[in-house]
Design an enzyme around this catalytic site. Structure first.
Site, PDB file in Angstrom:
ATOM      1  N   ASP A  34      -0.028   4.974   1.004  1.00  0.00           N
ATOM      2  CA  ASP A  34      -0.257   5.893   2.111  1.00  0.00           C
ATOM      3  C   ASP A  34      -0.250   5.144   3.445  1.00  0.00           C
ATOM      4  O   ASP A  34      -1.061   4.251   3.668  1.00  0.00           O
ATOM      5  CB  ASP A  34      -1.609   6.588   1.895  1.00  0.00           C
ATOM      6  CG  ASP A  34      -1.979   7.500   3.038  1.00  0.00           C
ATOM      7  OD1 ASP A  34      -1.071   7.936   3.756  1.00  0.00           O
ATOM      8  OD2 ASP A  34      -3.176   7.757   3.213  1.00  0.00           O
ATOM      9  N   GLY A  52      -7.378   4.486   2.909  1.00  0.00           N
ATOM     10  CA  GLY A  52      -7.542   3.398   1.945  1.00  0.00           C
ATOM     11  C   GLY A  52      -8.850   3.479   1.159  1.00  0.00           C
ATOM     12  O   GLY A  52      -9.118   2.656   0.305  1.00  0.00           O
ATOM     13  N   SER A  92      -5.065   5.424  -4.672  1.00  0.00           N
ATOM     14  CA  SER A  92      -4.860   6.835  -4.991  1.00  0.00           C
ATOM     15  C   SER A  92      -4.540   7.047  -6.470  1.00  0.00           C
ATOM     16  O   SER A  92      -3.713   6.363  -7.049  1.00  0.00           O
ATOM     17  CB  SER A  92      -3.712   7.410  -4.157  1.00  0.00           C
ATOM     18  OG  SER A  92      -3.425   8.714  -4.606  1.00  0.00           O
ATOM     19  N   ARG A 131     -11.357   8.468  -3.399  1.00  0.00           N
ATOM     20  CA  ARG A 131     -11.687   9.895  -3.279  1.00  0.00           C
ATOM     21  C   ARG A 131     -13.195  10.132  -3.183  1.00  0.00           C
ATOM     22  O   ARG A 131     -13.677  10.799  -2.266  1.00  0.00           O
ATOM     23  CB  ARG A 131     -11.113  10.663  -4.471  1.00  0.00           C
ATOM     24  CG  ARG A 131     -11.075  12.146  -4.265  1.00  0.00           C
ATOM     25  CD  ARG A 131     -10.496  12.860  -5.485  1.00  0.00           C
ATOM     26  NE  ARG A 131      -9.192  12.340  -5.862  1.00  0.00           N
ATOM     27  CZ  ARG A 131      -8.584  12.597  -7.012  1.00  0.00           C
ATOM     28  NH1 ARG A 131      -9.182  13.382  -7.904  1.00  0.00           N
ATOM     29  NH2 ARG A 131      -7.406  12.077  -7.288  1.00  0.00           N
ATOM     30  N   ASN A 190      -3.122   9.612  -7.407  1.00  0.00           N
ATOM     31  CA  ASN A 190      -1.881  10.398  -7.389  1.00  0.00           C
ATOM     32  C   ASN A 190      -0.660   9.566  -7.006  1.00  0.00           C
ATOM     33  O   ASN A 190       0.404  10.124  -6.738  1.00  0.00           O
ATOM     34  CB  ASN A 190      -2.025  11.556  -6.395  1.00  0.00           C
ATOM     35  CG  ASN A 190      -3.178  12.486  -6.751  1.00  0.00           C
ATOM     36  OD1 ASN A 190      -3.228  12.998  -7.866  1.00  0.00           O
ATOM     37  ND2 ASN A 190      -4.101  12.674  -5.843  1.00  0.00           N
ATOM     38  N   ASP A 245       0.876  -1.163   0.000  1.00  0.00           N
ATOM     39  CA  ASP A 245       0.000   0.000   0.000  1.00  0.00           C
ATOM     40  C   ASP A 245       0.928   1.232   0.000  1.00  0.00           C
ATOM     41  O   ASP A 245       2.108   1.108   0.355  1.00  0.00           O
ATOM     42  CB  ASP A 245      -0.855  -0.057   1.275  1.00  0.00           C
ATOM     43  CG  ASP A 245      -1.597   1.216   1.550  1.00  0.00           C
ATOM     44  OD1 ASP A 245      -2.242   1.718   0.622  1.00  0.00           O
ATOM     45  OD2 ASP A 245      -1.533   1.723   2.688  1.00  0.00           O
ATOM     46  N   ASP A 274      -1.606  -0.558   6.143  1.00  0.00           N
ATOM     47  CA  ASP A 274      -1.784   0.135   7.424  1.00  0.00           C
ATOM     48  C   ASP A 274      -3.262   0.351   7.731  1.00  0.00           C
ATOM     49  O   ASP A 274      -3.596   0.803   8.828  1.00  0.00           O
ATOM     50  CB  ASP A 274      -1.102   1.511   7.390  1.00  0.00           C
ATOM     51  CG  ASP A 274      -1.863   2.488   6.512  1.00  0.00           C
ATOM     52  OD1 ASP A 274      -2.161   2.121   5.358  1.00  0.00           O
ATOM     53  OD2 ASP A 274      -2.178   3.599   6.973  1.00  0.00           O
TER      54      ASP A 274
HETATM   55  P1  B16 Z   1      -6.573  10.237  -4.271  1.00  0.00           P
HETATM   56  P2  B16 Z   1      -3.754   4.184  -0.339  1.00  0.00           P
HETATM   57  C1  B16 Z   1      -5.609   6.126  -0.443  1.00  0.00           C
HETATM   58  O1  B16 Z   1      -4.296   5.683  -0.662  1.00  0.00           O
HETATM   59  C2  B16 Z   1      -5.682   6.976   0.806  1.00  0.00           C
HETATM   60  O2  B16 Z   1      -5.409   6.181   1.953  1.00  0.00           O
HETATM   61  C3  B16 Z   1      -7.065   7.558   0.936  1.00  0.00           C
HETATM   62  O3  B16 Z   1      -7.153   8.355   2.087  1.00  0.00           O
HETATM   63  C4  B16 Z   1      -7.388   8.393  -0.315  1.00  0.00           C
HETATM   64  O4  B16 Z   1      -8.683   8.932  -0.248  1.00  0.00           O
HETATM   65  C5  B16 Z   1      -7.257   7.487  -1.532  1.00  0.00           C
HETATM   66  O5  B16 Z   1      -5.942   6.942  -1.580  1.00  0.00           O
HETATM   67  C6  B16 Z   1      -7.532   8.217  -2.837  1.00  0.00           C
HETATM   68  O6  B16 Z   1      -6.537   9.154  -3.058  1.00  0.00           O
HETATM   69  O7  B16 Z   1      -7.572  11.260  -3.897  1.00  0.00           O
HETATM   70  O8  B16 Z   1      -5.151  10.730  -4.275  1.00  0.00           O
HETATM   71  O9  B16 Z   1      -6.921   9.484  -5.524  1.00  0.00           O
HETATM   72  O10 B16 Z   1      -3.819   4.042   1.176  1.00  0.00           O
HETATM   73  O11 B16 Z   1      -4.622   3.181  -1.069  1.00  0.00           O
HETATM   74  O12 B16 Z   1      -2.350   4.247  -0.856  1.00  0.00           O
HETATM   75 MG    MG Z   2      -2.796   3.047   3.458  1.00  0.00          MG
END
Ligand code: B16
Ligand code: MG
Length: 216
Positions: A10, A45, A115, A48, A117, A8, A169
């Protein structure tokens, strides 16, 4: 036998949760309510648009699809502004040493993040080349706890789910890995990540041989 590690992003490689929180909080405040750090745990996790729905429900705010899309894109702009200053210094403790071991052991690696991003963040912290495959929010239809992100990672690496070990996490992420038939290493608190096969506070001092023995 474990042949691949799926990570993962974040909370495992970097801590972007704080930036997501700041950007969501700013949006919520603009709508007239607040969100706590504890509430933010629920968003880890989660994709958006799903995060937005959870926040709006919390503030009892109802909006049209169009308004929601506009808010989500505004939040993302604020978030990108915050993460634009990230550098290799933001890599979480223990990660760099762990990846040195991973390379030595010839274990395949994939990123499994919802994400959109993710690539940009990996570029910023100089870790793009550490992954054989990158599955991010642009490649999946369903966010965690759906196992899609990890199943796609396994597929791209050419391994079966039972040959994968997932590093997560978030509760939703551990659930996703379990649903996909994969073993999991939880990074965080044991009381929270109860479904994980083994839990460490972080990757500091984690030895791959000992880890693989322990989860057998
Ligand atoms: P984005 P992961 C997740 O990342 C984040 O934990 C979560 O809080 C966020 O809303 C999601 O990505 C989408 O992110 O807005 O940048 O597309 O934990 O899967 O790495
Ligand atoms: Mg995470």
């Amino acid at each position: 036998m474990i042949k691949a590690f799926l990570f993962d992003l974040d909370g495992v490689i970097v801590d972007t949760a704080i930036y997501h929180y700041q950007a969501w909080r700013q949006m919520a405040n603009g709508l007239g309510f607040d969100i706590s750090e504890e509430f933010n745990e629920k968003l880890k996790g989660v994709s958006r648009m799903d995060s937005l729905d959870i926040i709006l429900a919390h503030g009892a705010v109802e909006l049209s699809e169009e308004e929601k899309l506009s808010l989500a894109s505004q939040k993302n702009e604020n978030y990108l502004n915050l993460v634009s200053k990230m550098s290799p210094d933001d890599i979480l403790p223990g990660v760099t040493d762990f990846f040195t071991q991973v390379k030595k052991e010839n274990i395949k690696t994939a990123l499994g993040s919802v994400s959109k991003n993710a690539r940009l963040i990996l570029e910023r912290i100089g870790m793009l080349d550490n992954f054989d495959s990158i599955i991010d929010g642009t490649k999946i239809a369903k966010g965690k706890p759906d196992p899609e992100v990890f199943l796609k990672g396994a597929k791209e690496l050419g391994v079966s789910p039972s040959e994968c070990l997932v590093f997560e996490d978030a509760v939703a992420g551990v659930e996703a890995a379990k649903k996909g038939g994969m073993k999991t290493v939880g990074l965080g608190k044991k009381e929270v990540l109860v479904e994980a096969d083994i839990v460490f506070e972080n990757l500091v001092g984690v030895d791959i041989h000992e880890l693989l023995q322990a989860i057998k």
